[in-house]
Design a protein around this motif. Structure first.
Motif, PDB file in Angstrom:
ATOM      1  N   ARG A   1      15.206 -89.951 -24.277  1.00 31.05           N
ATOM      2  CA  ARG A   1      15.547 -88.576 -25.031  1.00 31.05           C
ATOM      3  C   ARG A   1      16.196 -88.250 -25.844  1.00 31.05           C
ATOM      4  N   SER A   2      17.632 -88.732 -25.319  1.00 30.68           N
ATOM      5  CA  SER A   2      18.471 -88.606 -26.863  1.00 30.68           C
ATOM      6  C   SER A   2      17.769 -88.988 -28.040  1.00 30.68           C
ATOM      7  N   ALA A   3      17.800 -90.519 -27.250  1.00 31.15           N
ATOM      8  CA  ALA A   3      17.009 -91.100 -29.372  1.00 31.15           C
ATOM      9  C   ALA A   3      16.646 -90.768 -30.010  1.00 31.15           C
ATOM     10  N   PHE A   4      15.254 -89.847 -29.306  1.00 34.60           N
ATOM     11  CA  PHE A   4      14.356 -88.861 -29.605  1.00 34.60           C
ATOM     12  C   PHE A   4      15.012 -88.099 -30.486  1.00 34.60           C
ATOM     13  N   GLU A   5      15.288 -87.055 -29.675  1.00 28.45           N
ATOM     14  CA  GLU A   5      16.509 -85.684 -30.042  1.00 28.45           C
ATOM     15  C   GLU A   5      16.961 -86.468 -31.224  1.00 28.45           C
ATOM     16  N   ALA A   6      17.782 -87.165 -30.918  1.00 22.30           N
ATOM     17  CA  ALA A   6      18.768 -87.452 -32.403  1.00 22.30           C
ATOM     18  C   ALA A   6      17.563 -87.891 -33.718  1.00 22.30           C
ATOM     19  N   ALA A   7      16.171 -88.604 -33.108  1.00 23.87           N
ATOM     20  CA  ALA A   7      15.455 -88.521 -34.512  1.00 23.87           C
ATOM     21  C   ALA A   7      14.791 -87.597 -35.522  1.00 23.87           C
ATOM     22  N   GLY A   8      15.414 -86.216 -34.610  1.00 25.45           N
ATOM     23  CA  GLY A   8      14.728 -85.011 -34.808  1.00 25.45           C
ATOM     24  C   GLY A   8      13.283 -84.543 -34.287  1.00 25.45           C
ATOM     25  N   LEU A   9      13.347 -84.941 -33.090  1.00 23.88           N
ATOM     26  CA  LEU A   9      12.366 -84.848 -32.554  1.00 23.88           C
ATOM     27  C   LEU A   9      12.580 -83.303 -31.213  1.00 23.88           C
ATOM     28  N   THR A  10      12.202 -82.310 -31.117  1.00 24.98           N
ATOM     29  CA  THR A  10      11.968 -81.815 -29.297  1.00 24.98           C
ATOM     30  C   THR A  10      11.081 -82.341 -28.419  1.00 24.98           C
ATOM     31  N   VAL A  11      11.552 -82.682 -27.377  1.00 27.61           N
ATOM     32  CA  VAL A  11      10.491 -83.399 -26.725  1.00 27.61           C
ATOM     33  C   VAL A  11       9.771 -82.251 -25.564  1.00 27.61           C
TER      34      VAL A  11
END
Length: 273
Positions: A87-97
């Motif tokens: 989750r943190s990695a996707f958020e760091a890539a700019g995505l909202t989970v």
């Protein structure tokens, strides 16, 4: 790729029936709606499993490769489980989970009576009113961009109506469309709700419950190849007001649906389309 999620399975059934294209890459699906490129969840990637640790940015890059002109990123995963690290990695890539709730019902409890006419949308004027109701929910977008998107989405949905898969219902107050919900058969015995929307000035008046109930009853009475619909499916945000409305009508939680997205420019304020 076999899709386990009831939420995504019904999404895909309606998308393909309304003209979208699904490409199976084995480990993931690429879903395209060429006639409506700004339809975020009509143009997305669905992964069978979360990526290996460290692969989150590669997934985002793969989306850009598949959709080089898109102003958004939409990625689903056919599981509700996502580690804190992923989750943190996707958020760091700019995505909202976002983990939404998929609810189901085999019967519905009647809501309170409302002072509105509830009926199926019937012609061009009704469907244009539906597009303009949607526009009221996202005033930050430009009139031209949003109405182009909304009218194209209407066109897709009207294909489902013309094919006999279901209908979109509206609640009209003084002749004005103020709340709406669609219901369409996805497979034998299953019908899925689409886009339950209510004008901000008419919320908390029982209108969403009324139109959802009428649409749901239509779904339960609708026939597909001689087999009646037995299961209604609807998806809601975990922390929104709508989920309480659905539960009071008799829907119960069935599963979670994992969706991640990034939106740019004037679309950044939009959600759930």
């Amino acid at each position: 790729m076999h899709v386990n999620s009831l939420g995504f399975r019904t999404d895909l059934a309606l998308l393909t029936a309304s003209g979208s294209v699904v490409e199976d890459r084995g480990t993931h699906l690429v879903v395209r709606s060429p006639d409506n490129p700004s339809y975020f969840w009509g143009n997305f990637i669905l992964l069978a499993q979360p990526p290996v640790p460290g692969g989150e940015r590669e997934v985002v890059a793969a989306f850009h490769t598949e959709f080089p002109l898109a102003d958004h990123v939409s990625i689903g995963i056919d599981t509700a489980d996502l580690t804190d690290e992923a989750r943190s990695a996707f958020e760091a890539a700019g995505l909202t989970v976002d983990v939404a709730v998929v609810l189901t019902a085999s019967s519905l409890r009647p809501p309170q009576e409302v002072g509105a006419e509830v009926r199926a949308l019937e012609g061009d004027e009704d469907w244009e009113a539906r597009a303009r109701l949607s526009r009221e929910l996202y005033p930050e977008t430009s009139e031209e961009s949003f109405m182009t998107f909304a009218r194209r989405k209407n066109t897709q949905e009207r294909r489902l109506v013309d094919a006999g898969r279901g209908a979109r219902f509206g609640a009209f107050v003084d002749g004005r469309l103020v709340s709406t919900a669609g219901i369409f058969v996805t497979e034998e015995g299953v019908a899925r709700f689409q886009s339950v929307e209510t004008h901000p000035e008419h919320r908390r008046q029982g209108l969403a419950a009324a139109v959802t109930h009428v649409a749901g009853q239509h779904g339960l009475d609708h026939l597909l190849q001689g087999a009646g619909v037995r299961t209604l499916v609807i998806v809601a945000d975990t922390d929104g007001e709508a989920i309480g409305v659905y539960r009071r009508l008799g829907f119960t939680d069935s599963e979670r649906q994992l969706m991640m997205e990034k939106r740019s420019g004037e679309w950044a304020s939009m959600g759930g389309s």
